[in-house]
Scaffold this motif. Structure first.
Motif, short mmCIF file in Angstrom:
data_model
loop_
_atom_site.label_atom_id
_atom_site.label_comp_id
_atom_site.label_asym_id
_atom_site.label_seq_id
_atom_site.Cartn_x
_atom_site.Cartn_y
_atom_site.Cartn_z
N ASN A 62 48.02 41.20 46.11
CA ASN A 62 46.55 41.60 46.13
C ASN A 62 46.42 42.87 45.39
O ASN A 62 45.40 43.28 44.97
CB ASN A 62 46.39 41.97 47.75
CG ASN A 62 46.39 40.61 48.41
OD1 ASN A 62 45.83 39.50 47.96
ND2 ASN A 62 46.55 40.69 49.60
N ALA A 63 47.32 43.58 45.31
CA ALA A 63 47.47 44.82 44.68
C ALA A 63 47.17 44.76 43.10
O ALA A 63 46.49 45.50 42.55
CB ALA A 63 48.87 45.97 44.85
N GLN A 64 47.92 43.74 42.44
CA GLN A 64 47.78 43.45 41.25
C GLN A 64 46.19 42.95 40.67
O GLN A 64 45.80 43.47 39.93
CB GLN A 64 48.79 42.54 40.45
CG GLN A 64 48.76 42.31 39.17
CD GLN A 64 49.71 41.37 38.59
OE1 GLN A 64 50.74 40.91 39.26
NE2 GLN A 64 49.70 41.16 37.43
N HIS A 103 39.69 46.43 39.32
CA HIS A 103 38.98 48.04 39.16
C HIS A 103 39.08 48.33 37.70
O HIS A 103 38.28 49.14 37.20
CB HIS A 103 40.04 48.99 39.94
CG HIS A 103 39.70 48.74 41.60
ND1 HIS A 103 38.46 48.93 42.10
CD2 HIS A 103 40.65 48.34 42.45
CE1 HIS A 103 38.48 48.85 43.25
NE2 HIS A 103 39.63 48.38 43.53
N TYR A 104 40.32 47.86 36.83
CA TYR A 104 40.25 48.37 35.60
C TYR A 104 38.97 47.51 34.85
O TYR A 104 38.49 48.11 34.10
CB TYR A 104 41.54 47.63 34.61
CG TYR A 104 42.67 48.65 34.76
CD1 TYR A 104 42.71 49.88 34.29
CD2 TYR A 104 43.92 48.47 35.62
CE1 TYR A 104 43.74 50.71 34.38
CE2 TYR A 104 44.90 49.24 35.91
CZ TYR A 104 44.92 50.56 35.09
OH TYR A 104 45.84 51.32 35.16
N GLY A 127 35.77 49.67 33.09
CA GLY A 127 35.61 49.51 31.58
C GLY A 127 36.73 49.40 30.87
O GLY A 127 36.64 49.13 29.39
N ASP A 128 37.83 49.43 31.20
CA ASP A 128 39.33 49.20 30.59
C ASP A 128 39.56 47.90 30.63
O ASP A 128 40.28 47.09 31.31
CB ASP A 128 40.29 49.88 31.05
CG ASP A 128 41.45 50.04 30.32
OD1 ASP A 128 41.69 49.02 29.36
OD2 ASP A 128 42.62 50.79 30.72
N ARG A 129 38.57 46.75 29.91
CA ARG A 129 38.88 45.52 29.96
C ARG A 129 40.28 45.04 29.36
O ARG A 129 40.80 44.14 29.65
CB ARG A 129 37.61 44.91 29.24
CG ARG A 129 36.54 44.80 30.03
CD ARG A 129 35.54 44.03 29.25
NE ARG A 129 34.80 44.62 27.86
CZ ARG A 129 34.01 45.66 27.77
NH1 ARG A 129 33.34 46.13 28.82
NH2 ARG A 129 33.65 46.34 26.63
N ALA A 130 40.67 45.80 28.19
CA ALA A 130 42.17 45.52 28.08
C ALA A 130 43.23 45.22 28.83
O ALA A 130 43.81 44.36 29.11
CB ALA A 130 42.29 46.16 26.81
N ARG A 131 43.25 46.29 29.64
CA ARG A 131 44.21 46.35 30.67
C ARG A 131 43.94 45.43 32.03
O ARG A 131 44.84 44.82 32.38
CB ARG A 131 44.13 48.10 31.32
CG ARG A 131 45.22 48.06 32.27
CD ARG A 131 46.71 48.18 32.08
NE ARG A 131 47.59 48.28 32.77
CZ ARG A 131 48.85 47.62 32.99
NH1 ARG A 131 49.19 46.56 32.20
NH2 ARG A 131 49.71 48.00 34.03
#
Length: 180
Positions: A6-8, A14-15, A19-23
């Motif tokens: 669930n955390a991953q 959330h990434y 807006g951090d689509r790469a991560r």
């Protein structure tokens, strides 16, 4: 553990929201690789497509759509995924893959008429750009035939496409006649 799962997944979400689509994409791909049978994995393809679209990564989005097409049991999802994959491969400049997907779409999905006609028109245009008049004429004839068989689904757009296709075929015959 389930907490890690669930955390991953939540971290990836959330990434992506931040807006951090790469991560976010990296975490979703890792999640799918580690837990291929988990219930959350089923929706990852669609989330990745969304992320790739936003970044203009058309080939990557098309590959994800190919996967969605292969794995889905819903005919409507398969149809939409195949059509979008064709469009995205074309945007990515991968013409041979786009041709394959558009051809599959035109031969597989007779209904609804409108996207089928557009797929056939796109094929005709691609072949015109490649100078392959025989293949272009095949698809122009297919457009006219599809309209003729459409019955009550025929609309102004299909009439226009069919008339244009037949007119172009006739122009080719006329030019050969003049040459003789």
């Amino acid at each position: 553990s389930s907490i890690r799962l669930n955390a991953q997944y939540d971290a990836a979400s959330h990434y992506l929201l931040a807006g951090d689509r790469a991560r976010g994409t990296e975490l979703l791909q890792d999640f799918r690789a580690r837990y291929p049978d988990h219930a959350l994995t089923a929706g990852i393809g669609a989330r990745l497509v969304e992320s790739y679209e936003a970044d203009g990564q058309w080939a990557a989005a098309a590959r994800e759509l190919d996967g969605i097409n292969q794995s889905s049991d819903d005919p409507a999802v398969q149809r939409e995924a195949l059509y979008l994959a064709a469009d995205y491969y074309q945007r990515a400049g991968e013409t041979s893959l786009a041709i394959d997907r558009y051809r599959d779409y035109a031969h597989t999905w007779k209904q609804p008429l409108a996207p089928r006609m557009e797929a056939m028109l796109t094929l005709a245009d691609i072949y015109a750009g490649q100078g392959e008049s025989v293949k272009r004429n095949y698809w122009l004839n297919a457009i006219a035939d599809a309209h003729d068989q459409a019955a009550e689904q025929a609309d102004d757009r299909s009439r226009y496409l069919a008339a244009s296709a037949v007119s172009e075929i006739a122009d080719g015959h006329y030019e050969r006649y003049l040459a003789i």
